[in-house]
Design an enzyme around this catalytic site. Structure first.
Site, short mmCIF file in Angstrom:
data_model
loop_
_atom_site.label_atom_id
_atom_site.label_comp_id
_atom_site.label_asym_id
_atom_site.label_seq_id
_atom_site.Cartn_x
_atom_site.Cartn_y
_atom_site.Cartn_z
N LYS A 30 26.94 3.46 24.41
CA LYS A 30 28.35 3.77 24.59
C LYS A 30 29.08 2.75 25.47
O LYS A 30 30.30 2.73 25.47
CB LYS A 30 28.48 5.17 25.17
CG LYS A 30 28.02 6.27 24.23
CD LYS A 30 28.97 6.38 23.06
CE LYS A 30 28.65 7.58 22.21
NZ LYS A 30 29.81 8.08 21.51
C1 LIG Z 1 22.91 10.37 23.21
C2 LIG Z 1 23.87 10.16 22.09
N1 LIG Z 1 23.38 10.03 20.86
C3 LIG Z 1 24.19 9.87 19.80
C4 LIG Z 1 25.56 9.85 19.94
C5 LIG Z 1 26.42 9.69 18.73
O1 LIG Z 1 27.08 8.45 18.71
P1 LIG Z 1 28.54 8.35 18.10
O2 LIG Z 1 29.45 9.12 19.02
O3 LIG Z 1 28.87 6.91 18.11
O4 LIG Z 1 28.52 8.95 16.76
C6 LIG Z 1 26.10 10.00 21.21
C7 LIG Z 1 27.54 10.06 21.40
O5 LIG Z 1 28.06 10.66 22.32
C8 LIG Z 1 25.23 10.14 22.33
O6 LIG Z 1 25.71 10.27 23.58
#
Ligand SMILES: Cc1ncc(COP(=O)(O)O)c(C=O)c1O
Length: 454
Positions: free
Chosen positions: A46
């Site tokens: 992120k």
């Molecule tokens: C630990 C984790 N995995 C997966 C995701 C999913 O990613 P995206 O928000 O880019 O779809 C997030 C998003 O908050 C996350 O924090």
């Protein structure tokens, strides 16, 4: 020679390694690589989109020096924003929900964020939801900017510009499948867009949870509220359709259960040395569920979003796992010791008389004990053995020493042994094992204790 350094921590974001998985994917024919995003400075993928959202807002004049950044975040986006805010001199306020790990909230506070915890089990349009609270604050606080990672398309653009090209270069364009847990949809949509532009045949698999709307919406076009219910997995699945999800780029959604995701994450840690977050486990479990569709010629890249340190009180905690029924087959001796109020080891001196020994067993309400001589365990004694002596020995002598009737010592067993495996040590009725804990304190575990724990 030239000085080698980055101008600030934000310059270290991206260029994370691809690591081949081995033991955890032995049943999968394809080569499976993990894009290990924990190498980012905030320990998650992120960081990429957080910086992009802030910099795009600066360019558009939506935030000025000294302003406040607001975001609803389960932790990882908040961490990325907090790093950007620290370097660039902004304040930040995060709204999160009460399902998230305490560790995640504490970490956001550690990097200077103000955190407001909102209830999970309310609809997104409820004024108490973490979306609504973030929106309200952004209207009230002057010179503030609400990133809104769900609908802010800078999110997926970050992955189009960085994650996608990195994977394409690192795999020399040989990637055949991209597997990604989907939350806001930014990671999957941006990365997939770049990769499909290079090679439209690359398959894009989204990982979803039970309790989320994505899979059904993708397959039927229906937003079915009946699909929405509370779940335990963190980071993926939604009860809304974020603008960042581009459903046209996703070939298939695979749902993974809370238990399978958690177990796979633990496997990654113990069998690959990759200590990762919950959604990494879900993504791996999704690949294993789909393995029949993969061949030896395939090259699969799974995105591992975040680090396991944020889940030490959850999926990496046996009691937490067992409370949710995820570890029912894996009860270990140390769990049994934790459950029991008393596993203290009472010893009998080998020179003590059988009578004294019986008295001790009665006083302490125990049925067996190790026998010691000069501080060392030399044998064992049990009520069963004393009874046999009394019944079978014509010249029985209760003043005789325990040494004469004791049996071989109880086996010493590692505290991490599973209860299932204890069977081989417990051979006959009344027998027990001795276990040393981390503080070198000895405990006794009897057949009766095991039966009770089951
Ligand atoms: C630990 C984790 N995995 C997966 C995701 C999913 O990613 P995206 O928000 O880019 O779809 C997030 C998003 O908050 C996350 O924090």
């Amino acid at each position: 020679m030239q000085l080698m350094y980055y101008n600030n921590i934000l310059e270290t974001i991206g260029n994370t390694p691809l690591v081949k998985l081995n033991a955890t994917v032995s049943s999968v024919k394809a080569t499976v690589l993990g894009k290990v995003e924990t190498f980012n400075p905030g320990h998650s993928i992120k960081d990429r989109m957080a910086l992009k959202m802030v910099e795009d807002a600066e360019k558009a004049g939506k935030i000025k020096p000294g302003g406040t950044i607001i975001e609803c975040t389960s932790g990882n986006t908040g961490m990325g924003i907090a790093l950007a805010a620290a370097v660039k001199g902004y304040k930040c306020i995060f709204t999160t929900n009460d399902k998230q790990s305490k560790e995640k909230v504490d970490l956001l506070r550690a990097v200077g964020g103000e955190v407001i915890v909102c209830p999970t089990n309310v609809t997104p349009d409820d004024p108490r939801s973490y979306y609504s609270v973030a929106e309200k604050l952004s209207k009230e606080i002057p010179n503030s900017f609400w990133c809104n990672q769900y609908d802010n398309l800078s999110n997926r653009q970050a992955h189009y510009e960085s994650t996608g090209p990195e994977i394409w270069t690192q795999t020399e364009g040989k990637i055949t499948h991209l597997v990604v847990g989907v939350g806001t949809g930014g990671t999957i949509s941006g990365t997939a867009k770049y990769l499909k532009e290079q090679n439209p045949d690359i398959k894009i698999w989204g990982i979803d949870t039970y309790g989320s709307v994505f899979k059904k919406y993708h397959e039927t076009g229906e937003f079915d509220e009946k699909e929405i219910y509370p779940y335990i997995t963190e980071g993926i699945g939604e009860d809304i359709l974020p603008k960042n999800v581009d459903f046209t780029l996703i070939d298939h959604f695979e749902k993974v259960s809370d238990k399978d995701g958690a177990m796979a994450a633990r496997d990654l840690a113990c069998r690959e040395g990759l200590l990762l977050g919950y959604s990494a486990g879900s993504a791996l479990a999704g690949v294993i569920q789909m393995k029949e569709q993969l061949t030896e010629d395939d090259l699969v890249v799974i995105i591992f979003h975040d680090h396991g340190s944020r889940y030490v009180g959850k999926i990496y905690n046996d009691d937490w796992m067992r409370d949710r029924g995820f570890l029912d087959t894996e009860l270990k001796i140390y769990n049994l010791i934790n459950q029991k109020s008393n596993t203290e080891l009472y010893e009998v001196e080998s020179s003590h008389s059988i009578e004294e020994c019986l008295q001790l067993m009665k006083n302490k309400d125990i049925s067996q004990a190790p026998v010691t001589k000069e501080g060392k365990i030399v044998g064992s004694i049990s009520l069963t053995r004393i009874l046999a002596y009394l019944l079978e020995e014509p010249n029985k002598d209760m003043t005789g020493s325990v040494e004469h009737i004791m049996e071989s010592p109880f086996p010493i067993v590692d505290i991490n042994t599973s209860i299932k495996d204890l069977n081989k040590y417990i051979e006959k009725e009344g027998q027990a094992v001795v276990v040393y804990d981390n503080l070198s304190q000895a405990h006794i575990v009897t057949q009766y204790d095991i039966i009770q724990s089951l």
